[in-house]
Design a protein around this motif. Sequence first.
Motif: not given
Lengths: 491, 491
Positions: A9, A13, A42, A46-47, A50-53, A55-56, A59-60, A64-65
């Motif tokens: 992971n 990243m 959003l 909280a879920p 778990p969600e996957t990286l 997914n996150v 979203d970033v 987010i950006l």
Amino acid sequence: MDSEQLRENAHKMVDFIADYYKSIENFPVLSQVEPGYLRELLPDSAPNQPETLQNVLDDVQAKILPGVTHWQSPSYFAYYPSNSSVAGFLGEMLSAGINMVGFSWITSPAATELEMIVLDWLGKLLKLPEGFLSTGQGGGVIQGTASESVLVVLLAARDRVLTKLGKNALEKLVVYASDQTHSALQKACKIGGIHPENCKLLKTDSSTNYALSPGLLSKAISDDISTGLIPFFLCATVLQLSGYILISVGTTSSTAVDPLLALGKIAKNNGIWFHVDAAYAGSACICPEYRCYIDGVEEADSFNMNAHKWLLTNFDCSALWVKDRNALIQALSTNPEFLKNKASQANMVVDYKDWQIPLGRRFRSLKLWMVMRLYGLENLQCYIRNHINLAKYFEGLVAADSRFEVVTPRIFSLVCFRLLPPSNNEDHGNNLNRDLLDAVNSSGKIFISHTVLSGKYILRFAVGAPLTEERHVIAAWKVLQDESTSLLGSL
Amino acid sequence: MDSEQLRENAHKMVDFIADYYKSIENFPVLSQVEPGYLRELLPDSAPNQPETLQNVLDDVQAKILPGVTHWQSPSYFAYYPSNSSVAGFLGEMLSAGINMVGFSWITSPAATELEMIVLDWLGKLLKLPEGFLSTGQGGGVIQGTASESVLVVLLAARDRVLTKLGKNALEKLVVYASDQTHSALQKACKIGGIHPENCKLLKTDSSTNYALSPGLLSKAISDDISTGLIPFFLCATVLQLSGYILISVGTTSSTAVDPLLALGKIAKNNGIWFHVDAAYAGSACICPEYRCYIDGVEEADSFNMNAHKWLLTNFDCSALWVKDRNALIQALSTNPEFLKNKASQANMVVDYKDWQIPLGRRFRSLKLWMVMRLYGLENLQCYIRNHINLAKYFEGLVAADSRFEVVTPRIFSLVCFRLLPPSNNEDHGNNLNRDLLDAVNSSGKIFISHTVLSGKYILRFAVGAPLTEERHVIAAWKVLQDESTSLLGSL
């Protein structure tokens, strides 16, 4: 924390972050979102599962950006720089990986000892007097921010006096600084219970280039003593970018003017703790030709510079040196049973918990160590000089356009300028520059900030992002010129 | 900061860190170096020329890691846990990558808004009363540590009173807590200028399982009022692992005893700010069966838990909620010209600089967001329950060995125990346990810590490292038994 999951992971990243830097020029520098934008994007909670990286990360990218103001953009010229670098980033990674909490020596001897060593290294690059090195009674410590640095030394100074005079002396304690000092000092005074009217911000003006006048300080001190007050703390801000100005201007070629020395002598004669805040300018002092700006620092009791501003060290890394570490420890130590251990009890080690506000602390010296090793002094000096040259270049561009004025002499890599009002009306001028600021910032092409000095609304152009090159300065100037043309045309 | 250099080097760092976790059991848990070891291994000053990353990593391996106390080791049972996780680590990476400084909303709207959102998420997982959520007058904020959390609310409470009564009331202000409270409270009082004798740590004993007695508190308050003092702050520590104990013990199956509610009502009746510090225990409250430990939190003005302790979020991430955010802002805001902007001036946004001591702040909400998303509530609950079961298991092992005593009922994942002295001599018992602590810690096989309670030297076994499995607990117990056998045999 499975090592193979971490590996897989974290590699993803790394690529995400490297791609971010690759495409950073595509983002508006100043985020253009509206207040509350993210809550609509959003979920409310909280879920459960778990969600996957992926997914996150999606979203970033998507959510987010767009809400990030890109301090690392080469077209970021606002406030002050906040450097990120490969070395600084690697240091942050390693620190987060080891994730230890180094409040006492024993909780990770390497964290305490490396911090002492790298602050000695940096102190030597800055040619600080020996009294600030850890080999004597003093030493360096990494605080989070300059606000915390000034707070801890203010508390040390306060408690040194109160120990002598009794706690009821608190209401009589007086702090001095120039009216150009950073707001952090007033906040520190408020926190420490100094009466607001005893936090004396002495008036400065253009006649001394907004430097604190030693004569004025002497007079203030003797006036206060005569009314029964107790002067105990002086903060001199060397070329603070934020509030704006500064002590010790002169031109870069002149070392004649040196108020630090004069101020320091006044402080010493009156038993006042003298703190020198060079949060921004400190970095430049690793170049011999700029070291003169902190001449006189040998008179100081404490000195602060932020490696996270302009020395390629990721936020946060505020370096503070003191000559008497016991004063800090007297004010800030706690010694509960559960933290007792042989090394501390035997007084053989430094426990940095007693030099700061929090108990816990990260392994921040790693990043500073890696910056110094992976770049080396010569590259760091080149880095500073390059930004200063870019600012000089920008200053020249402004000076060559008669519609503008360079308001004060350029200081290192900061240019303060404004668009001149067509009439001689200052209110008009202020509105015009406020509109210009809004226009360039909402273009998303560059981000600059402002201040007000002697009633004038002034634009600040601070060069200091690691990715900034000459082409970005040229492009920024073009944005400023074009928006000005358009504003002036619509008058 | 070249994106391809970043990519290449950061991939190397990922492998270095993953390899560290792979081999973490090979290191002594508690570093075995001597004070000053590192200065002999590193040069006296920074290099002029750059070195390679491989040089630095070699030095980390050979010189730094031996000086690290491995908080992430599965055999780390000291102080309190300091969790690292894949999600938390990725969040730290991303935050260091973006490297923005989110003091005001405008400096990165996403940073402020994500923090508000994830603290609402976490507040909901903890079933905090609505008044703590950001949708009303309150809200959450990430502080660095619990020390900073208690400091900022103490200052808010202080200034709320001083605004009403005048600054000279400072010397009359009184703080209450139990004598088992964390030393951070006394430090906060000292920083805020509260007179040391007005920081009243009320006596507790084993008759109430070291909980603060509401009766005692009421009496202290009325006594103080009658002598002209001004009670203004009450700190209740819920199951603080550090100083040691706690309010609200009971057994895990009993919800009958609930001092928080009683304490809160006393505070409210006397206009006292009521702060609940659940730095460690807070994480367990995401499980319905443990939520009862903070029943009564609806009476509190502020509540704190450290996600960096036991909720898989890398250090630092101390979550603080307040019901009246304006009280924080009144105490901590500064509004210098250079930070003014439309969104802030229009009061449309939260500027977290006014909720904390420093000005600058990292994008810490990313890691908490990633922890909640990448694990999900159910996995987080399993994680907590697993540690509690491991501690229960350890407690059983201790109880089954007649040479030992479990000193107080196990609390969540903390077991407090000691080796019984063969004679009934307490001094002897204390020395024996001190020697046992030294012996197991210097074996390098495990790391545990201690406290002193009612004059007894007690060993603390805190389960909470993410990598800890049953086999590590069994092995730790074997180390403790073996060293005890050897110590008792040599008597």
